[in-house]
Design an enzyme around this catalytic site. Sequence first.
Site, mmCIF file in Angstrom:
data_model
loop_
_atom_site.group_PDB
_atom_site.id
_atom_site.type_symbol
_atom_site.label_atom_id
_atom_site.label_comp_id
_atom_site.label_asym_id
_atom_site.label_seq_id
_atom_site.Cartn_x
_atom_site.Cartn_y
_atom_site.Cartn_z
ATOM 1 N N SER A 139 13.753 61.575 -36.886
ATOM 2 C CA SER A 139 14.984 61.643 -37.677
ATOM 3 C C SER A 139 14.688 61.903 -39.148
ATOM 4 C CB SER A 139 15.776 60.335 -37.558
ATOM 5 O OG SER A 139 16.040 60.023 -36.220
HETATM 6 N N1 SAH Z 1 13.987 57.032 -33.565
HETATM 7 C C1 SAH Z 1 13.237 58.249 -33.360
HETATM 8 C C2 SAH Z 1 14.173 59.435 -33.221
HETATM 9 C C3 SAH Z 1 13.824 60.226 -32.047
HETATM 10 S S1 SAH Z 1 15.035 61.394 -31.496
HETATM 11 C C4 SAH Z 1 12.199 58.457 -34.446
HETATM 12 O O1 SAH Z 1 12.190 57.692 -35.420
HETATM 13 O O2 SAH Z 1 11.369 59.356 -34.321
HETATM 14 C C5 SAH Z 1 15.843 60.473 -30.234
HETATM 15 C C6 SAH Z 1 14.993 59.977 -29.093
HETATM 16 O O3 SAH Z 1 15.871 59.384 -28.135
HETATM 17 C C7 SAH Z 1 14.222 61.061 -28.330
HETATM 18 O O4 SAH Z 1 12.860 60.733 -28.297
HETATM 19 C C8 SAH Z 1 14.838 61.014 -26.923
HETATM 20 O O5 SAH Z 1 13.899 61.282 -25.889
HETATM 21 C C9 SAH Z 1 15.349 59.597 -26.851
HETATM 22 N N2 SAH Z 1 16.393 59.363 -25.866
HETATM 23 C C10 SAH Z 1 17.439 60.170 -25.521
HETATM 24 N N3 SAH Z 1 18.182 59.593 -24.566
HETATM 25 C C11 SAH Z 1 17.590 58.388 -24.300
HETATM 26 C C12 SAH Z 1 17.903 57.330 -23.403
HETATM 27 N N4 SAH Z 1 18.948 57.368 -22.573
HETATM 28 N N5 SAH Z 1 17.082 56.246 -23.381
HETATM 29 C C13 SAH Z 1 16.005 56.179 -24.214
HETATM 30 N N6 SAH Z 1 15.673 57.138 -25.066
HETATM 31 C C14 SAH Z 1 16.461 58.241 -25.116
#
Ligand code: SAH
Length: 226
Positions: free
Chosen positions: A75
Amino acid sequence: MTARLRLQPEAIGMGMTSQRVRDRLIERLRGNGIRDERVLNAIRTVPRHLYVDEALATRAYEDTALPIGHGQTISQPWVVAKMTEAILDGASPKKVLEVGTGSGYQATILAALGMEVYTVERIGELLRTARKRFRSLGLNVRSKHDDGRIGWPEEGPFDAIVVTAGAPALVDALKDQLGPGGTLVAPVGNASSQSLLKLRKQDDGSIEQTDLAPVVFVPLLSGLVD
Ligand code: SAH
């Protein structure tokens, strides 16, 4: 709250991404409305370049989301700051659930602020890489490979829940795992535009909702991937 990171000089990587570059990011966040000094300090301290591929490390202190593989992104720092500020506003959350570990950066910011962090990721490979980062920085972040839409019922209730992937509506299971006085932040809307919503559960169980900002997140998906 104090930073709880065990940072070796090589982990901080001072040569590669200078303090000046990081300070510029902090000034930018300040200019864009981030006020909580604890949050700004955590962002200044955590080495974001270790949460992206080496080829992208020189861009790690830009205020932008960056690809981390599997179509996912780390993010944007402003979004991480905004969500962290929202859960700290008038509260001191101890036990926090994150949905969507991704790179592990947001979880690290929360842990650096002294919170006990539980994080859930559906893509196994991303989670394994994030766990290596937690270990090398000496962070005690608890994580599991699962669909985060079910939360982590065995560990709830949580003082705060941070959802880092977008969905058309708030997930009821997550609202249920929020303790009294707890805060949930989540992007809600369609694929191209979402609102970052902040929900605070009052002591009588009712929920107060605030719209913080328009945001764009990758989608919250079902099913696990190795
Ligand atoms: N908080 C992260 C942002 C990653 S983007 C950071 O600091 O890097 C969002 C993430 O949510 C992705 O890795 C994606 O695979 C995950 N995601 C999407 N749907 C999900 C779900 N149902 N359960 C767990 N993770 C999920």
